[in-house]
Design an enzyme around this catalytic site. Structure first.
Site, PDB file in Angstrom:
ATOM      1  N   SER A  10      -9.885   1.184  -1.184  1.00 46.04           N
ATOM      2  CA  SER A  10     -10.224   1.811   0.092  1.00 46.04           C
ATOM      3  C   SER A  10     -10.208   3.324  -0.084  1.00 46.04           C
ATOM      4  O   SER A  10      -9.510   3.854  -0.961  1.00 46.04           O
ATOM      5  CB  SER A  10      -9.206   1.417   1.165  1.00 46.04           C
ATOM      6  OG  SER A  10      -9.328   2.210   2.330  1.00 46.04           O
ATOM      7  N   TYR A  33      -0.586   0.360   3.726  1.00 44.50           N
ATOM      8  CA  TYR A  33      -1.953   0.158   3.234  1.00 44.50           C
ATOM      9  C   TYR A  33      -2.337   1.278   2.273  1.00 44.50           C
ATOM     10  O   TYR A  33      -2.898   1.035   1.201  1.00 44.50           O
ATOM     11  CB  TYR A  33      -2.910   0.115   4.420  1.00 44.50           C
ATOM     12  CG  TYR A  33      -4.325  -0.267   4.083  1.00 44.50           C
ATOM     13  CD1 TYR A  33      -4.672  -1.594   3.836  1.00 44.50           C
ATOM     14  CD2 TYR A  33      -5.339   0.692   4.040  1.00 44.50           C
ATOM     15  CE1 TYR A  33      -5.980  -1.954   3.541  1.00 44.50           C
ATOM     16  CE2 TYR A  33      -6.644   0.343   3.747  1.00 44.50           C
ATOM     17  CZ  TYR A  33      -6.964  -0.983   3.504  1.00 44.50           C
ATOM     18  OH  TYR A  33      -8.261  -1.332   3.204  1.00 44.50           O
TER      19      TYR A  33
END
Length: 259
Positions: free
Chosen positions: A146, A158
């Site tokens: 990401s 995350y």
């Protein structure tokens, strides 16, 4: 452009929907034989039906219901793939999930779950795949990370696991290059697809998400899963033979990083 992927054998983890499904669809469209896997049997069956229709030939798609966050899950996916197709050329590590809040709110269980469901599946899948990729003429591992692994954004857990995936990809690329195996990380930005987190947020707060799109996404829209899948297919191909160890953003200029 012919990507020269016909009859290459691929595994895409977490591939019943979203980026995993889009990656599998792109590879099937290029003539690959593809194993898809997920925990949800109904979603996996729907994905299988669509991919088999795309393939237009028998024996191009294998489905394995498995939880690849568990060691025996990814072992079964690799074993079934090699048994069915006779080898392995491509691994796409797509599984990932992280929850929790800030530093005082996120518990040890939140942190453990983030790594257990994102980093460890990529490690185990890569470890299981490498012996077969060594036998391939051009083995490839793709890490779906990401932009929030490259710079700050999103949940802290995350951020951490996606940064770890990018680091893992670079280290593996350097280690495996002498054996002819390429490793490339793809860093998507905000991608909208049915059932995904952005779709859910859009349904819950359309006005807030519209403001987010206006302020954060220069092209004025979310990215589409198939736009990521197309990049994955290219990076898996011999056309990208000199791309390894890189992290490729697919974000419509959303991120601010200079590298």
């Amino acid at each position: 452009m012919d990507l020269k992927l016909n009859d290459k054998i691929a595994i895409v983890t977490g591939s019943s929907k979203g980026l995993g499904f889009a990656s599998a669809k792109a590879l099937v469209g290029e003539g690959c034989r593809v194993t898809i896997c997920a925990r949800n049997a109904a979603q996996l069956s729907e994905a299988e039906t669509e991919l088999k229709a795309d393939a237009g030939r028998a024996g191009a798609v294998l489905t394995v219901q498995a939880d690849v966050a568990k060691p025996d899950g990814i072992a079964s996916v690799v074993a079934r793939t090699v048994q069915e197709f006779g080898g392995l050329d491509i691994l796409v590590n797509n599984v990932g999930k992280a929850g929790g809040g800030g530093i005082t709110a996120a518990t040890d269980d939140d942190w453990r779950a983030a790594f257990d469901r994102t980093l460890y599946p990529a490690i185990r899948a890569s470890r299981a795949a490498v012996p077969y990729l060594r036998r391939s003429e051009a083995g490839v591992i793709i890490m779906i990370a990401s932009i929030w692994g490259r710079e700050s954004g999103g949940l802290m857990t995350y951020n951490a696991v996606k940064a770890a995936e990018i680091s893992l990809g670079k280290s593996m690329a350097q280690q495996l290059a002498p054996e002819g195996i390429r490793v490339v990380t793809v860093a998507p930005g905000s991608i909208l697809f049915s059932g995904g987190s952005w779709h859910r947020r859009q349904q819950e707060d359309p006005e807030g998400i519209a403001k987010f799109v206006e302020s954060e996404l220069p092209f004025g829209r979310f990215g589409r899963a198939e736009e990521v899948g197309a990049v994955v297919a290219f990076l898996c191909s011999p056309r990208a033979s000199w791309v390894s160890g890189a992290c490729i953003p697919v974000d419509g200029c959303q991120s601010r990083s200079l590298i």
